[in-house]
Write an enzyme that holds these catalytic residues in place. Structure first.
Site, PDB file in Angstrom:
ATOM      1  N   LYS A 142       0.772  -1.198  -0.046  1.00 13.45           N
ATOM      2  CA  LYS A 142      -0.185   0.222   0.092  1.00 13.45           C
ATOM      3  C   LYS A 142       1.151   1.247  -0.135  1.00 13.45           C
ATOM      4  O   LYS A 142       0.454   2.300  -0.758  1.00 13.45           O
ATOM      5  CB  LYS A 142      -0.882   0.053   1.255  1.00 13.45           C
TER       6      LYS A 142
ATOM      7  N   ARG B  41      -9.485   0.841   8.833  1.00 13.97           N
ATOM      8  CA  ARG B  41      -9.117  -0.262   9.164  1.00 13.97           C
ATOM      9  C   ARG B  41     -10.131  -1.258   9.841  1.00 13.97           C
ATOM     10  O   ARG B  41      -9.962  -2.439  10.003  1.00 13.97           O
ATOM     11  CB  ARG B  41      -8.149  -0.210  10.430  1.00 13.97           C
TER      12      ARG B  41
ATOM     13  N   ARG C  88      11.703  -4.927   4.618  1.00 12.57           N
ATOM     14  CA  ARG C  88      11.723  -3.600   4.306  1.00 12.57           C
ATOM     15  C   ARG C  88      12.213  -2.670   5.084  1.00 12.57           C
ATOM     16  O   ARG C  88      12.588  -2.849   6.355  1.00 12.57           O
ATOM     17  CB  ARG C  88      10.120  -3.238   3.801  1.00 12.57           C
TER      18      ARG C  88
ATOM     19  N   ARG D 124      11.123  -0.376  10.605  1.00 12.92           N
ATOM     20  CA  ARG D 124      10.220  -0.137  11.785  1.00 12.92           C
ATOM     21  C   ARG D 124      10.320  -1.039  12.605  1.00 12.92           C
ATOM     22  O   ARG D 124      10.495  -2.454  12.565  1.00 12.92           O
ATOM     23  CB  ARG D 124       8.756  -0.398  10.849  1.00 12.92           C
TER      24      ARG D 124
HETATM   25  P1  AMP Z   1       0.576   0.568   9.384  1.00 12.63           P
HETATM   26  O1  AMP Z   1       2.018   1.651   9.109  1.00 12.63           O
HETATM   27  O2  AMP Z   1      -0.612   1.144   8.294  1.00 12.63           O
HETATM   28  O3  AMP Z   1       1.088  -0.783   9.129  1.00 12.63           O
HETATM   29  O4  AMP Z   1       0.224   0.779  10.582  1.00 12.63           O
HETATM   30  C1  AMP Z   1       1.359   0.649  11.771  1.00 12.63           C
HETATM   31  C2  AMP Z   1       0.473   0.361  13.081  1.00 12.63           C
HETATM   32  O5  AMP Z   1      -0.259   1.643  13.494  1.00 12.63           O
HETATM   33  C3  AMP Z   1      -0.762  -0.605  13.015  1.00 12.63           C
HETATM   34  O6  AMP Z   1      -0.252  -1.946  13.445  1.00 12.63           O
HETATM   35  C4  AMP Z   1      -1.623  -0.204  14.237  1.00 12.63           C
HETATM   36  O7  AMP Z   1      -1.047  -0.171  15.427  1.00 12.63           O
HETATM   37  C5  AMP Z   1      -1.543   1.400  14.076  1.00 12.63           C
HETATM   38  N1  AMP Z   1      -2.507   1.709  12.797  1.00 12.63           N
HETATM   39  C6  AMP Z   1      -2.246   2.522  11.658  1.00 12.63           C
HETATM   40  N2  AMP Z   1      -3.408   2.902  11.154  1.00 12.63           N
HETATM   41  C7  AMP Z   1      -4.474   2.436  11.968  1.00 12.63           C
HETATM   42  C8  AMP Z   1      -5.796   2.730  11.756  1.00 12.63           C
HETATM   43  N3  AMP Z   1      -6.536   3.135  10.776  1.00 12.63           N
HETATM   44  N4  AMP Z   1      -6.543   2.146  13.088  1.00 12.63           N
HETATM   45  C9  AMP Z   1      -5.959   1.702  13.899  1.00 12.63           C
HETATM   46  N5  AMP Z   1      -4.583   1.316  14.119  1.00 12.63           N
HETATM   47  C10 AMP Z   1      -3.851   2.169  13.128  1.00 12.63           C
END
Ligand code: AMP
Length: 216
Positions: free
Chosen positions: A13, A88, A127, A161
Site C-alpha cells: 500500500k 482499518r 523492508r 520499523r
Molecule cells: P501501518 O503502517 O499502516 O502498518 O500501521 C502501523 C500500526 O499503526 C498498526 O499496526 C496499528 O497499530 C496502527 N494503525 C495504523 N493505522 C491504523 C488505523 N487506521 N486504525 C488503528 N490502528 C492503526
C-alpha cells in the site's frame, strides 16, 4: 480523486501510494506514518498509541478518526488524497463516510491489493525506509541503485520499523483478517471496490493500479 488502498500489512500500500502521489499529484495520508511520528515525538497521541502499535494491534478508533478528520481539513487535501492504512475496520469506514458527506466529498474508489499471507512475512521483515524522505526499499525486492544511498534524495541513513518483526507480523495479520477484511464486502456493496494482484512485481502492480483507476 479520493482513494483508499486496502490490503494486508506488506501488500504494498505504502509503495503504491507513493507512486500515485508522484503520478497523480495526490497527497498520501498514512495513519501508520502519522502515528509513528507521534510516537517518535512523544506527543499525547503517541504515548496513547505506542503499546497497541508495538503489539501489532489496532490503535483506538477515537484516536485515528480524529487524526484523519483534522488532516483532511488541510489545504493540500483539497485536490484529493489517498488513504493508506485507514479505514482499518467498519466503524472507521462509517466515520469516514460521515466525514466525507459532511464536507460534500465523494469516495472515488477503493483498491484492494491482494497478496497471499505466506508472502507477507518476508516482504515485511526485509523492508526499510530512507530516514530523510521516507522512500521505501527492500533487502530483496527493491534495493537502492547504489548500495546504501537513497534513490530519491541521496540520503544514507535508513530505518526499519520496530513492528516489522516476525512475532508482531502474526498479530498484524490477525488484525487484518478479523477487522479490516470485512471492509472488502462493505465497499463491494457500495460498488466502489477494485482489485489488483499484489503478488507480481512492484511495477506490474503499479500498471494494474493505473489501468483500474483510468477505467473508473
Ligand atoms: P501501518 O503502517 O499502516 O502498518 O500501521 C502501523 C500500526 O499503526 C498498526 O499496526 C496499528 O497499530 C496502527 N494503525 C495504523 N493505522 C491504523 C488505523 N487506521 N486504525 C488503528 N490502528 C492503526
Amino acid at each position: 480523486m479520493i482513494l483508499i488502498l486496502l490490503g494486508a500489512p506488506g501488500a504494498g500500500k505504502g509503495t503504491q501510494a507513493q507512486n500515485l502521489t508522484k503520478s497523480r499529484g495526490l497527497v498520501q495520508l498514512s495513519t501508520g506514518d502519522m502515528l509513528r511520528s507521534a510516537v517518535a515525538n512523544k506527543t499525547e497521541v503517541g504515548l496513547r498509541a505506542k503499546t497497541a502499535m508495538d503489539a501489532g494491534e489496532l490503535v483506538s478508533d477515537e484516536i485515528v478518526i480524529a487524526i484523519i478528520a483534522d488532516r483532511i481539513e488541510e489545504d493540500d487535501c483539497k485536490k484529493g488524497f489517498i488513504l493508506d492504512g485507514f479505514p482499518r475496520n467498519v466503524a472507521q469506514a462509517e466515520a469516514l463516510d460521515a466525514m466525507l458527506a459532511e464536507k460534500g466529498m465523494k469516495l472515488t474508489g477503493v483498491v484492494e491489493i491482494a497478496v497471499d499471507d505466506e508472502a507477507l512475512v518476508s516482504r515485511i521483515t526485509g523492508r526499510y525506509t530512507c530516514a530523510g524522505c521516507n522512500a521505501g526499499f527492500h533487502d530483496e525486492f527493491k534495493k537502492p541503485q547504489v548500495d546504501g544511498v537513497c534513490d530519491s534524495c541521496g540520503g544514507t541513513e535508513f530505518i526499519r520499523r520496530k513492528d516489522d518483526n516476525e512475532e508482531t507480523v502474526v498479530s498484524r495479520l490477525k488484525a487484518y483478517h478479523d477487522q479490516t477484511a470485512p471492509l472488502l464486502p462493505y465497499y463491494k456493496e457500495r460498488g466502489v471496490l477494485l482489485k489488483v494482484d499484489g503478488m507480481v512485481g512492484i511495477n506490474d502492480v503499479t500498471r494494474q493500479m493505473n489501468e483500474a483507476l483510468d477505467n473508473l
